[in-house]
Design a protein around this motif. Structure first.
Motif, PDB file in Angstrom:
ATOM      1  N   ALA A 182       0.834  -1.202   0.000  1.00 46.82           N
ATOM      2  CA  ALA A 182       0.000   0.000   0.000  1.00 46.82           C
ATOM      3  C   ALA A 182       0.872   1.258   0.000  1.00 46.82           C
ATOM      4  CB  ALA A 182      -0.921  -0.011   1.211  1.00 46.82           C
ATOM      5  N   ALA A 183       1.889   1.287   0.866  1.00 43.22           N
ATOM      6  CA  ALA A 183       2.799   2.430   0.897  1.00 43.22           C
ATOM      7  C   ALA A 183       3.530   2.579  -0.432  1.00 43.22           C
ATOM      8  CB  ALA A 183       3.799   2.265   2.037  1.00 43.22           C
ATOM      9  N   ARG A 184       3.902   1.451  -1.017  1.00 41.93           N
ATOM     10  CA  ARG A 184       4.599   1.484  -2.302  1.00 41.93           C
ATOM     11  C   ARG A 184       3.708   2.072  -3.398  1.00 41.93           C
ATOM     12  NH1 ARG A 184       6.510  -3.516  -1.969  1.00 41.93           N
ATOM     13  NH2 ARG A 184       4.997  -4.473  -3.371  1.00 41.93           N
ATOM     14  N   ALA A 185       2.414   1.723  -3.376  1.00 40.45           N
ATOM     15  CA  ALA A 185       1.484   2.259  -4.369  1.00 40.45           C
ATOM     16  C   ALA A 185       1.396   3.779  -4.267  1.00 40.45           C
ATOM     17  CB  ALA A 185       0.104   1.632  -4.179  1.00 40.45           C
ATOM     18  N   LEU A 186       1.370   4.295  -3.035  1.00 38.27           N
ATOM     19  CA  LEU A 186       1.279   5.749  -2.849  1.00 38.27           C
ATOM     20  C   LEU A 186       2.553   6.442  -3.294  1.00 38.27           C
ATOM     21  CD1 LEU A 186      -0.409   8.109  -1.926  1.00 38.27           C
ATOM     22  CD2 LEU A 186       0.349   7.676   0.427  1.00 38.27           C
ATOM     23  N   VAL A 187       3.702   5.857  -2.978  1.00 33.27           N
ATOM     24  CA  VAL A 187       4.977   6.430  -3.424  1.00 33.27           C
ATOM     25  C   VAL A 187       5.042   6.465  -4.949  1.00 33.27           C
ATOM     26  CG1 VAL A 187       7.476   6.023  -3.521  1.00 33.27           C
ATOM     27  CG2 VAL A 187       6.261   5.810  -1.342  1.00 33.27           C
ATOM     28  N   LYS A 188       4.564   5.421  -5.609  1.00 38.13           N
ATOM     29  CA  LYS A 188       4.577   5.367  -7.076  1.00 38.13           C
ATOM     30  C   LYS A 188       3.735   6.484  -7.683  1.00 38.13           C
ATOM     31  CE  LYS A 188       5.405   0.400  -7.742  1.00 38.13           C
ATOM     32  NZ  LYS A 188       4.803  -0.877  -8.214  1.00 38.13           N
ATOM     33  N   VAL A 189       2.604   6.786  -7.055  1.00 36.95           N
ATOM     34  CA  VAL A 189       1.762   7.876  -7.556  1.00 36.95           C
ATOM     35  C   VAL A 189       2.525   9.197  -7.487  1.00 36.95           C
ATOM     36  CG1 VAL A 189      -0.351   9.206  -7.200  1.00 36.95           C
ATOM     37  CG2 VAL A 189      -0.396   6.723  -6.939  1.00 36.95           C
ATOM     38  N   HIS A 190       3.163   9.480  -6.358  1.00 35.40           N
ATOM     39  CA  HIS A 190       3.915  10.727  -6.215  1.00 35.40           C
ATOM     40  C   HIS A 190       5.062  10.807  -7.223  1.00 35.40           C
ATOM     41  CE1 HIS A 190       1.556  11.840  -2.860  1.00 35.40           C
ATOM     42  NE2 HIS A 190       2.123  11.052  -1.966  1.00 35.40           N
ATOM     43  N   LEU A 191       5.737   9.681  -7.432  1.00 35.81           N
ATOM     44  CA  LEU A 191       6.838   9.676  -8.397  1.00 35.81           C
ATOM     45  C   LEU A 191       6.324   9.890  -9.816  1.00 35.81           C
ATOM     46  CD1 LEU A 191       9.010   6.725  -7.014  1.00 35.81           C
ATOM     47  CD2 LEU A 191       9.575   9.166  -6.977  1.00 35.81           C
ATOM     48  N   ALA A 192       5.182   9.293 -10.149  1.00 41.92           N
ATOM     49  CA  ALA A 192       4.614   9.451 -11.489  1.00 41.92           C
ATOM     50  C   ALA A 192       4.223  10.898 -11.757  1.00 41.92           C
ATOM     51  CB  ALA A 192       3.404   8.541 -11.657  1.00 41.92           C
ATOM     52  N   GLU A 193       3.844  11.618 -10.703  1.00 43.68           N
ATOM     53  CA  GLU A 193       3.484  13.031 -10.847  1.00 43.68           C
ATOM     54  C   GLU A 193       4.719  13.935 -10.851  1.00 43.68           C
ATOM     55  OE1 GLU A 193      -0.590  14.249  -8.966  1.00 43.68           O
ATOM     56  OE2 GLU A 193       0.544  13.126  -7.459  1.00 43.68           O
ATOM     57  N   GLY A 194       5.885  13.359 -10.536  1.00 46.45           N
ATOM     58  CA  GLY A 194       7.090  14.163 -10.428  1.00 46.45           C
ATOM     59  C   GLY A 194       7.243  14.837  -9.084  1.00 46.45           C
ATOM     60  N   ASN A 195       6.438  14.425  -8.116  1.00 45.70           N
ATOM     61  CA  ASN A 195       6.521  14.993  -6.766  1.00 45.70           C
ATOM     62  C   ASN A 195       7.509  14.184  -5.930  1.00 45.70           C
ATOM     63  OD1 ASN A 195       4.573  17.009  -7.239  1.00 45.70           O
ATOM     64  ND2 ASN A 195       2.913  15.557  -6.877  1.00 45.70           N
ATOM     65  N   TRP A 196       8.789  14.372  -6.236  1.00 45.63           N
ATOM     66  CA  TRP A 196       9.818  13.570  -5.588  1.00 45.63           C
ATOM     67  C   TRP A 196       9.895  13.824  -4.089  1.00 45.63           C
ATOM     68  CZ3 TRP A 196      14.275  14.575  -9.669  1.00 45.63           C
ATOM     69  CH2 TRP A 196      13.870  14.030 -10.889  1.00 45.63           C
ATOM     70  N   GLY A 197       9.709  15.084  -3.705  1.00 47.03           N
ATOM     71  CA  GLY A 197       9.750  15.392  -2.274  1.00 47.03           C
ATOM     72  C   GLY A 197       8.660  14.662  -1.510  1.00 47.03           C
ATOM     73  N   LEU A 198       7.434  14.654  -2.057  1.00 43.42           N
ATOM     74  CA  LEU A 198       6.340  13.947  -1.408  1.00 43.42           C
ATOM     75  C   LEU A 198       6.606  12.441  -1.361  1.00 43.42           C
ATOM     76  CD1 LEU A 198       3.133  15.711  -2.821  1.00 43.42           C
ATOM     77  CD2 LEU A 198       3.984  15.744  -0.461  1.00 43.42           C
TER      78      LEU A 198
END
Length: 280
Positions: free
Chosen positions: A216-232
């Protein structure tokens, strides 16, 4: 298990010549119960046209048991499940009494009877069934649907959380796991479609339901990375690392750490991932 036929087909009439069916409850001319809904997620409730029906504990348990089984169930099986410590005669008597009280409820039919079989009336809506069917659709067909479907899947609340009957505990765990897998799949599908806000909503719902679940945490991190929100993405990664270290004394898996590989040159990747986990 939830929504699995126990002895009879899930749909259709009871097998054989069982005689005329009898609806338990208020009789309506067209044979359909409109506006009746059984709530099992978060709490138990039966509502009819926004009014909550008053049921005693025994009739609540009977209604919940049948709501979780989308099929005809034998009376004897029902009595044993609901009154496991009673002798057979006492269990059957308790079931007859509960059915009699449900017949007196001033509402459209809640149950149906056919000789030694009973079931929830097919026209009664059940929230747990809706989540189960939606989760299965997401996992089996890789399809979510509209915004309303996402809201249904994200709605929080375990199955009858304060009930500890064996038949509830097993169904609660099954539905919980199925919903979490479906939320993670939904997040992946929505990310691929560019629906980033909804993808984040699905992933966050999974994280909130089970903070220690790495997928679940990995799925959320992937969303932020896909948006380019590296800090998040790094902030969420750090938060997950802190939780599992405090609760389990573990580090994240290689699958989680390698999500950040594309952010740094190959020679710096191991150290960068470690720094991301331990910073702050």
């Amino acid at each position: 298990m939830i929504l699995v036929a126990q002895g009879w087909p899930v749909v259709g009439e009871p097998p054989g010549r069982l005689g005329r069916k009898r609806a338990v409850g208020w009789t309506v001319s067209d044979g359909r119960a409109t506006g009746l809904r059984v709530t099992l997620l978060g709490e138990f409730a039966v509502t009819w046209e926004s009014s909550r029906l008053k049921l005693d504990r025994c009739t609540q348990r009977l209604t919940a048991f049948l709501a979780l089984r989308n099929c005809w169930v034998r009376r004897a099986v029902t009595a044993v499940a609901l009154w496991p410590d009673a002798d057979p005669d006492q269990g059957r008597a308790a079931l007859r009494s509960a059915l009699a009280r449900l017949r007196r409820v001033d509402a459209p039919p809640l149950l149906e009877e056919a000789r030694d079989l009973i079931r929830l009336h097919p026209a009664v809506a059940v929230d747990a069934r809706e989540v189960f069917q939606l989760a299965r659709r997401v996992l089996d067909h890789a399809s979510l649907g509209d915004r309303a479907a996402l809201e249904t899947l994200c709605a929080r609340g375990d199955l009858l959380p304060e009930w500890f009957d064996e038949w509830v505990v097993l169904d609660r765990e099954q539905l919980r796991e199925l919903r979490l897998h479906a939320l993670e799949m939904a997040s992946t599908l929505l990310t691929a479609q560019g629906r980033m806000a909804e993808a984040a909503q699905a992933a966050l719902a999974a994280v909130q339901a089970e903070p220690l679940r790495e997928s679940a945490a990995r799925a959320l991190v992937k969303v932020h990375l896909a948006e380019g929100n590296w800090g998040l993405a790094i902030t969420r990664y750090r938060a997950y690392c802190q939780v599992i270290r405090q609760e389990l004394g573990l580090d994240p898996s290689p699958q989680m750490r390698t999500l950040f590989d594309h952010l740094w040159p190959p020679a710096e990747r191991p150290l960068a991932a470690l720094a991301a986990a331990r910073a702050g």
